[in-house]
Scaffold this motif. Structure first.
Motif, short mmCIF file in Angstrom:
data_model
loop_
_atom_site.label_atom_id
_atom_site.label_comp_id
_atom_site.label_asym_id
_atom_site.label_seq_id
_atom_site.Cartn_x
_atom_site.Cartn_y
_atom_site.Cartn_z
N CYS A 207 1.14 5.88 5.69
CA CYS A 207 1.93 6.96 5.11
C CYS A 207 1.26 8.30 5.31
O CYS A 207 0.07 8.44 5.06
N THR B 88 0.19 12.00 4.28
CA THR B 88 -0.13 12.58 2.97
C THR B 88 0.74 13.80 2.75
O THR B 88 0.71 14.75 3.53
N LYS B 89 1.54 13.77 1.70
CA LYS B 89 2.40 14.89 1.34
C LYS B 89 2.21 15.18 -0.14
O LYS B 89 2.07 14.27 -0.95
N THR C 198 12.50 13.74 1.32
CA THR C 198 11.32 13.04 1.83
C THR C 198 11.01 11.84 0.94
O THR C 198 10.76 10.73 1.44
N TYR C 199 11.02 12.03 -0.35
CA TYR C 199 10.77 10.95 -1.31
C TYR C 199 11.78 9.82 -1.12
O TYR C 199 11.41 8.65 -1.06
N CYS D 274 5.94 5.22 0.09
CA CYS D 274 4.99 6.12 0.75
C CYS D 274 4.79 7.40 -0.06
O CYS D 274 3.68 7.90 -0.16
N TYR D 275 5.86 7.93 -0.59
CA TYR D 275 5.82 9.24 -1.21
C TYR D 275 5.90 9.19 -2.73
O TYR D 275 6.34 10.13 -3.37
N LEU E 68 4.98 12.07 -5.06
CA LEU E 68 5.85 13.22 -5.26
C LEU E 68 6.63 13.12 -6.57
O LEU E 68 7.17 14.11 -7.06
#
Length: 89
Positions: free
Chosen positions: A48, A50-51, A65-66, A72-73, A76
């Protein structure tokens, strides 16, 4: 003669140990790769990107994105209510 047997025994034990370690590492990585993208939320996925919320200019971008990969996210959505980066407008 006794030394030769002990040496052979030690090398055999070492070879078995290396084989066990090698097999366990390869099975762990195949487990991770078979579960990547499966939507499982347990553990972290090293594939994943990184955000953080600072990477988005709007809540809608962060939400999209989420929604694309919630496992992965998941960072958030800090409170776990399904809404990403609630502090963004």
């Amino acid at each position: 003669m006794k030394t030769k047997k002990i040496t052979t025994l030690l090398f055999s034990i070492l070879a078995i140990f290396i084989l066990v370690i090698s097999c366990s590492e390869s099975s762990d990585s195949s487990y991770e790769s078979s579960n990547s993208g499966s939507g499982s939320s347990s553990g972290s996925n090293s594939n994943c990107p990184t955000k953080t919320c600072a990477d988005f200019s709007s809540q809608a971008q962060a939400q999209a994105t989420y929604n694309s990969n919630k496992s992965c996210y998941k960072n958030l959505d800090s409170d776990g209510d399904g809404k990403a980066c609630e502090n963004l407008k």
